[in-house]
Design a protein around this motif. Structure first.
Motif, PDB file in Angstrom:
ATOM      1  N   ALA A   1      65.794  71.975 -17.207  1.00 20.44           N
ATOM      2  CA  ALA A   1      66.230  71.441 -16.962  1.00 20.44           C
ATOM      3  C   ALA A   1      65.169  69.778 -17.715  1.00 20.44           C
ATOM      4  O   ALA A   1      65.394  68.847 -18.053  1.00 20.44           O
ATOM      5  N   LEU A   2      64.242  70.993 -17.925  1.00 17.86           N
ATOM      6  CA  LEU A   2      62.956  69.768 -18.406  1.00 17.86           C
ATOM      7  C   LEU A   2      62.958  69.392 -20.429  1.00 17.86           C
ATOM      8  O   LEU A   2      63.484  70.391 -20.385  1.00 17.86           O
ATOM      9  N   THR A   3      62.316  68.259 -19.880  1.00 19.37           N
ATOM     10  CA  THR A   3      61.756  68.365 -21.306  1.00 19.37           C
ATOM     11  C   THR A   3      61.022  69.004 -21.792  1.00 19.37           C
ATOM     12  O   THR A   3      59.882  69.040 -21.466  1.00 19.37           O
ATOM     13  N   GLU A   4      60.730  68.883 -23.229  1.00 12.57           N
ATOM     14  CA  GLU A   4      59.621  69.714 -23.782  1.00 12.57           C
ATOM     15  C   GLU A   4      57.922  68.748 -23.043  1.00 12.57           C
ATOM     16  O   GLU A   4      57.006  69.417 -22.889  1.00 12.57           O
ATOM     17  N   ASP A   5      57.838  67.675 -23.336  1.00 10.62           N
ATOM     18  CA  ASP A   5      57.034  66.807 -23.219  1.00 10.62           C
ATOM     19  C   ASP A   5      56.614  67.452 -21.449  1.00 10.62           C
ATOM     20  O   ASP A   5      55.230  67.799 -20.902  1.00 10.62           O
TER      21      ASP A   5
ATOM     22  N   LEU B   1      52.838  69.815 -17.341  1.00 11.11           N
ATOM     23  CA  LEU B   1      52.994  70.800 -16.561  1.00 11.11           C
ATOM     24  C   LEU B   1      51.742  72.227 -16.729  1.00 11.11           C
ATOM     25  O   LEU B   1      50.917  72.438 -15.790  1.00 11.11           O
ATOM     26  N   GLU B   2      52.037  72.742 -18.005  1.00 12.50           N
ATOM     27  CA  GLU B   2      51.941  73.683 -18.798  1.00 12.50           C
ATOM     28  C   GLU B   2      50.102  73.450 -18.316  1.00 12.50           C
ATOM     29  O   GLU B   2      49.291  73.812 -17.802  1.00 12.50           O
ATOM     30  N   ALA B   3      49.977  72.068 -19.035  1.00  9.64           N
ATOM     31  CA  ALA B   3      48.580  71.398 -19.574  1.00  9.64           C
ATOM     32  C   ALA B   3      47.821  71.418 -18.047  1.00  9.64           C
ATOM     33  O   ALA B   3      46.521  71.522 -17.566  1.00  9.64           O
ATOM     34  N   ALA B   4      48.693  71.063 -17.018  1.00 14.95           N
ATOM     35  CA  ALA B   4      47.915  70.903 -15.686  1.00 14.95           C
ATOM     36  C   ALA B   4      47.610  71.952 -15.055  1.00 14.95           C
ATOM     37  O   ALA B   4      47.098  72.131 -14.683  1.00 14.95           O
ATOM     38  N   VAL B   5      48.488  73.394 -15.134  1.00 12.54           N
ATOM     39  CA  VAL B   5      48.483  74.397 -14.663  1.00 12.54           C
ATOM     40  C   VAL B   5      46.749  75.178 -15.182  1.00 12.54           C
ATOM     41  O   VAL B   5      46.553  75.865 -14.378  1.00 12.54           O
TER      42      VAL B   5
END
Length: 106
Positions: free
Chosen positions: A8-12, A17-21
């Motif tokens: 349900a997430l957009t690519e951005d 989120l991946e960058a924050a992780v």
């Protein structure tokens, strides 16, 4: 395996989120200087050096001008040689034996 919530997430949003992780993982490793790279390799099959190499690989794939020293400083929070001098200890015989047994493949 696909996560229905992630779909349900957009690519951005997913990238943010991946960058924050990634930043949280790097901060966590920065706070856990007591955990040696060989311990990480023996338990998880990767270490700070692996993470910095993956960062460098991603930069090269994207055509970005990042050096090995820069990728290591991103992960270690300081020049690699400084981190080694400040935090790295000699691996014990037990750590070395465990590494030889597991020989993480990545």
């Amino acid at each position: 395996m696909t996560n229905p919530t992630a779909a349900a997430l957009t690519e951005d949003e997913r990238i943010r989120l991946e960058a924050a992780v990634f930043r949280r993982l790097v901060a966590h490793l920065g706070n856990r200087t007591d955990v040696q790279n060989i311990d990480l390799m023996n338990l998880a099959g990767f270490c700070r050096n692996c993470l910095s190499n993956w960062y460098l690989d991603a930069a090269q794939e994207a055509g970005l001008p990042v050096s090995k020293d820069q990728s290591r400083e991103t992960v270690y929070g300081m020049p690699y040689e400084d981190w080694k001098a400040k935090y790295q200890s000699e691996a014990t015989a037990e750590q070395k034996a465990a590494f030889e047994t597991s020989k993480p493949q990545h």
